[in-house]
Design an enzyme around this catalytic site. Structure first.
Site, PDB file in Angstrom:
ATOM      1  N   CYS A  59      -1.334   2.939 107.125  1.00 21.82           N
ATOM      2  CA  CYS A  59      -0.933   2.590 105.739  1.00 21.82           C
ATOM      3  C   CYS A  59       0.588   2.450 105.768  1.00 21.82           C
ATOM      4  CB  CYS A  59      -1.328   3.697 104.768  1.00 21.82           C
ATOM      5  SG  CYS A  59      -3.032   4.243 104.916  1.00 21.82           S
ATOM      6  N   ALA A  81       3.032   0.080 104.507  1.00 25.57           N
ATOM      7  CA  ALA A  81       3.992  -0.516 103.559  1.00 25.57           C
ATOM      8  C   ALA A  81       4.561   0.525 102.579  1.00 25.57           C
ATOM      9  CB  ALA A  81       3.281  -1.618 102.773  1.00 25.57           C
ATOM     10  N   GLY A 101       7.277   0.554 104.584  1.00 24.50           N
ATOM     11  CA  GLY A 101       7.743   0.539 105.964  1.00 24.50           C
ATOM     12  C   GLY A 101       8.818   1.537 106.349  1.00 24.50           C
ATOM     13  N   GLY A 102       9.170   2.465 105.457  1.00 29.39           N
ATOM     14  CA  GLY A 102      10.221   3.442 105.781  1.00 29.39           C
ATOM     15  C   GLY A 102       9.907   4.234 107.041  1.00 29.39           C
ATOM     16  N   ARG A 135       1.957  -5.699  99.375  1.00 34.11           N
ATOM     17  CA  ARG A 135       2.798  -4.660  99.996  1.00 34.11           C
ATOM     18  C   ARG A 135       3.056  -4.982 101.469  1.00 34.11           C
ATOM     19  NH1 ARG A 135       3.683   0.247  97.135  1.00 34.11           N
ATOM     20  NH2 ARG A 135       3.638   1.476  99.051  1.00 34.11           N
ATOM     21  N   ASP A 147      -8.539  -3.134 105.550  1.00 30.34           N
ATOM     22  CA  ASP A 147      -8.868  -1.870 104.887  1.00 30.34           C
ATOM     23  C   ASP A 147      -8.905  -0.812 105.997  1.00 30.34           C
ATOM     24  OD1 ASP A 147     -10.032   0.321 103.800  1.00 30.34           O
ATOM     25  OD2 ASP A 147     -11.775  -0.703 102.966  1.00 30.34           O
ATOM     26  N   GLY A 148      -7.965   0.120 105.939  1.00 35.03           N
ATOM     27  CA  GLY A 148      -7.824   1.110 107.008  1.00 35.03           C
ATOM     28  C   GLY A 148      -9.076   1.945 107.237  1.00 35.03           C
ATOM     29  N   ASP A 189      -0.421   7.828 106.596  1.00 31.67           N
ATOM     30  CA  ASP A 189       0.418   8.205 105.439  1.00 31.67           C
ATOM     31  C   ASP A 189      -0.274   7.647 104.194  1.00 31.67           C
ATOM     32  OD1 ASP A 189       2.681   9.145 104.078  1.00 31.67           O
ATOM     33  OD2 ASP A 189       3.652   7.187 104.203  1.00 31.67           O
ATOM     34  N   CYS A 205       2.720  12.510  99.770  1.00 34.38           N
ATOM     35  CA  CYS A 205       3.898  12.975  99.017  1.00 34.38           C
ATOM     36  C   CYS A 205       3.413  13.682  97.741  1.00 34.38           C
ATOM     37  CB  CYS A 205       4.870  11.855  98.745  1.00 34.38           C
ATOM     38  SG  CYS A 205       4.165  10.429  97.945  1.00 34.38           S
TER      39      CYS A 205
HETATM   40  C1  LIG Z   1       2.212   6.300 100.743  1.00 34.27           C
HETATM   41  S1  LIG Z   1       2.078   4.600 100.893  1.00 34.27           S
HETATM   42  C2  LIG Z   1       2.626   4.335 102.546  1.00 34.27           C
HETATM   43  C3  LIG Z   1       4.107   4.432 102.701  1.00 34.27           C
HETATM   44  C4  LIG Z   1       4.598   3.980 104.063  1.00 34.27           C
HETATM   45  N1  LIG Z   1       3.975   4.732 105.120  1.00 34.27           N
HETATM   46  C5  LIG Z   1       6.087   4.095 104.179  1.00 34.27           C
HETATM   47  O1  LIG Z   1       6.593   5.026 104.800  1.00 34.27           O
HETATM   48  O2  LIG Z   1       6.781   3.232 103.621  1.00 34.27           O
HETATM   49  C6  LIG Z   1       0.361   4.364 101.021  1.00 34.27           C
HETATM   50  C7  LIG Z   1      -0.034   2.925 101.336  1.00 34.27           C
HETATM   51  O3  LIG Z   1      -1.446   2.914 101.611  1.00 34.27           O
HETATM   52  C8  LIG Z   1      -1.907   1.641 101.289  1.00 34.27           C
HETATM   53  N2  LIG Z   1      -3.387   1.710 101.218  1.00 34.27           N
HETATM   54  C9  LIG Z   1      -4.163   2.093 100.186  1.00 34.27           C
HETATM   55  N3  LIG Z   1      -5.472   2.054 100.523  1.00 34.27           N
HETATM   56  C10 LIG Z   1      -5.517   1.637 101.822  1.00 34.27           C
HETATM   57  C11 LIG Z   1      -6.565   1.366 102.733  1.00 34.27           C
HETATM   58  N4  LIG Z   1      -7.845   1.536 102.390  1.00 34.27           N
HETATM   59  N5  LIG Z   1      -6.235   0.935 103.967  1.00 34.27           N
HETATM   60  C12 LIG Z   1      -4.951   0.761 104.327  1.00 34.27           C
HETATM   61  N6  LIG Z   1      -3.915   0.971 103.494  1.00 34.27           N
HETATM   62  C13 LIG Z   1      -4.184   1.418 102.264  1.00 34.27           C
HETATM   63  C14 LIG Z   1      -1.214   1.292 100.002  1.00 34.27           C
HETATM   64  O4  LIG Z   1      -1.172  -0.108  99.798  1.00 34.27           O
HETATM   65  C15 LIG Z   1       0.177   1.901 100.253  1.00 34.27           C
HETATM   66  O5  LIG Z   1       1.091   0.928 100.672  1.00 34.27           O
END
Ligand SMILES: C[S@@+](CC[C@H](N)C(=O)[O-])C[C@H]1O[C@@H](n2cnc3c(N)ncnc32)[C@H](O)[C@@H]1O
Length: 386
Positions: free
Chosen positions: A183, A185, A187-188, A211, A239-240, A257, A312
């Site tokens: 997950c 985006a 991208g940090g 994203r 989809d992860g 994450d 978080c």
């Molecule tokens: C907490 S954010 C990730 C932040 C990122 N790791 C960073 O450091 O910038 C969670 C992310 O999970 C993604 N997400 C939600 N459901 C998901 C899924 N089923 N598979 C993959 N990504 C998913 C969201 O779009 C979101 O960008």
């Protein structure tokens, strides 16, 4: 009499002022029918008072006040940029909380007797990674200036919650490793572990297409073009939770994450708030989605490899409970045995920078605190045994 005259004068001035305010600039109250009775931030705070009040006990009032105040950022140094941002950041009174810790450790190692000598790989996980993150001293709430581009257009640093760097240190990515960020985006965290040069293969995934586009924009501002077009970097929008159907037992390191209740955002921002009435179902389903994502990460990692789960939120239900549930399901469904790896050797180095929650059943949690207003960040490291 004089008081009456003065009041009349003030009233006339107010009336005049109203006349000067153009009609289009007057703020019109929202219709009661469309304005929610309780805004999502208030619902979030009510929920947290009930749940975290019980979970954190006497710690909750201090955490609560910090959550409601402005968060503190860290500047993650982009070693791919040619700008000398380090002296600039030092000049402004910031210090890199990671390098100073690594130096202390290596001095301790040198001071130990011959039989105690550890190799550099024994230094706390992650401290070998090329990650530098500058923060202002405790209690100093100055803000960073926006980063400037170098001659190639690459920015010198990325501003993020400094506690978000901890999961990347805990992931302990090394040269030659294959890494999946499930997950990713915006991208940090990917930027942080991509400071380790010479990675074998990196796969950055996020199910949200918009994203993922944001992730691409961030990468273009921080990573050289040659690296972005290299076949060892892949960006996808799957989809992860379905990752097990794509690849199994492949990666040395997997970062999971997950989406969560983003506690700080939920108590301060009305927009895109997961506590809004329309998102109740989505919020209730979060622990299940998080467990499925973690399970997919455990399938994607190779035996002997490591998965880092992070959120978080302060929520026990989205943190420890998810890890415990995934551990059980990985064995039942896939015959995967895992071991929780203690992160104490890492976090004990950073107690001057962050406030950690006392003893959790699994993992480590950074608690927001007025003197060090980072987090919340939860992280737990899992090693796949079979
Ligand atoms: C907490 S954010 C990730 C932040 C990122 N790791 C960073 O450091 O910038 C969670 C992310 O999970 C993604 N997400 C939600 N459901 C998901 C899924 N089923 N598979 C993959 N990504 C998913 C969201 O779009 C979101 O960008």
């Amino acid at each position: 009499m004089a008081l009456l005259m003065e009041t009349k004068l003030i009233l006339r001035k107010v009336k005049d002022l109203r006349c000067f305010t153009a009609k289009r600039n007057r703020v019109k109250e929202k219709w009661a029918a469309t304005r929610p009775k309780y805004p999502p931030t208030r619902l979030a705070l009510q929920h947290m008072d009930a749940v975290y009040g019980a979970q954190l006990g006497s710690l909750w009032p201090s955490v609560r006040v910090a959550l409601l105040c402005e968060r503190k950022y860290g500047a993650l140094v982009n070693t791919h940029s040619h700008h000398d941002v380090i002296s600039e950041l030092q000049h402004h009174g910031c210090a890199d909380f990671i390098t100073s810790t690594a130096l202390q450790e290596s001095v301790q190692v040198e001071g130990e007797s011959q039989s105690d000598l550890r190799t550099t790989s024994d230094v706390s996980p992650g401290l070998n990674a090329n990650i530098k993150c500058f923060v202002f001293p405790q209690g100093d709430i100055s803000r960073f200036k926006p980063a400037r581009p170098d001659a190639n257009g690459l920015l010198g640093y990325y501003l993020m919650d400094a506690a978000s760097v901890l999961p990347c240190l805990a992931l302990d990515v090394r040269e030659g490793h294959t890494v999946l960020d499930l997950c990713a985006a915006p991208g940090g965290k990917a930027l942080a572990f991509m400071q380790t040069h010479g990675l074998g293969f990196v796969c950055l995934n996020d199910s949200s297409v918009s994203r993922t586009m944001r992730l691409r924009r961030v990468l273009h501002s921080y990573i050289p073009k040659a690296l972005l077009s290299d076949h060892r970097l892949r960006i996808s929008s799957f989809d992860g939770t379905m990752w097990g159907q794509i690849e199994r037992g492949t990666f040395d390191r997997v970062l999971v994450d997950v989406p969560c209740t983003t506690d700080r955002h939920s108590v301060t921002e009305e927009d895109n708030n997961i506590f809004s009435k329309s998102r109740v179902g989505e919020r209730r389903r979060l622990p299940q989605l998080q467990t499925e994502l973690l399970l997919a990460g455990l399938e994607a990692v190779c035996p002997g490899g490591e998965v880092l789960y992070s959120t978080c939120t302060l929520s026990q239900q989205q943190n420890q409970a998810v890890v415990e549930q995934a551990e059980q399901l990985a064995l039942e469904r896939h015959g995967i045995q895992i071991q929780v790896v203690s992160l104490k050797p890492l976090t004990r180095n950073f107690t001057n920078t962050f406030h950690f929650a006392p003893e959790l059943s699994v993992g480590e949690l950074v608690l927001p605190h007025l003197a060090a207003n980072f987090g919340p960040i939860y992280m737990c490291k899992l090693k796949r045994l079979t």
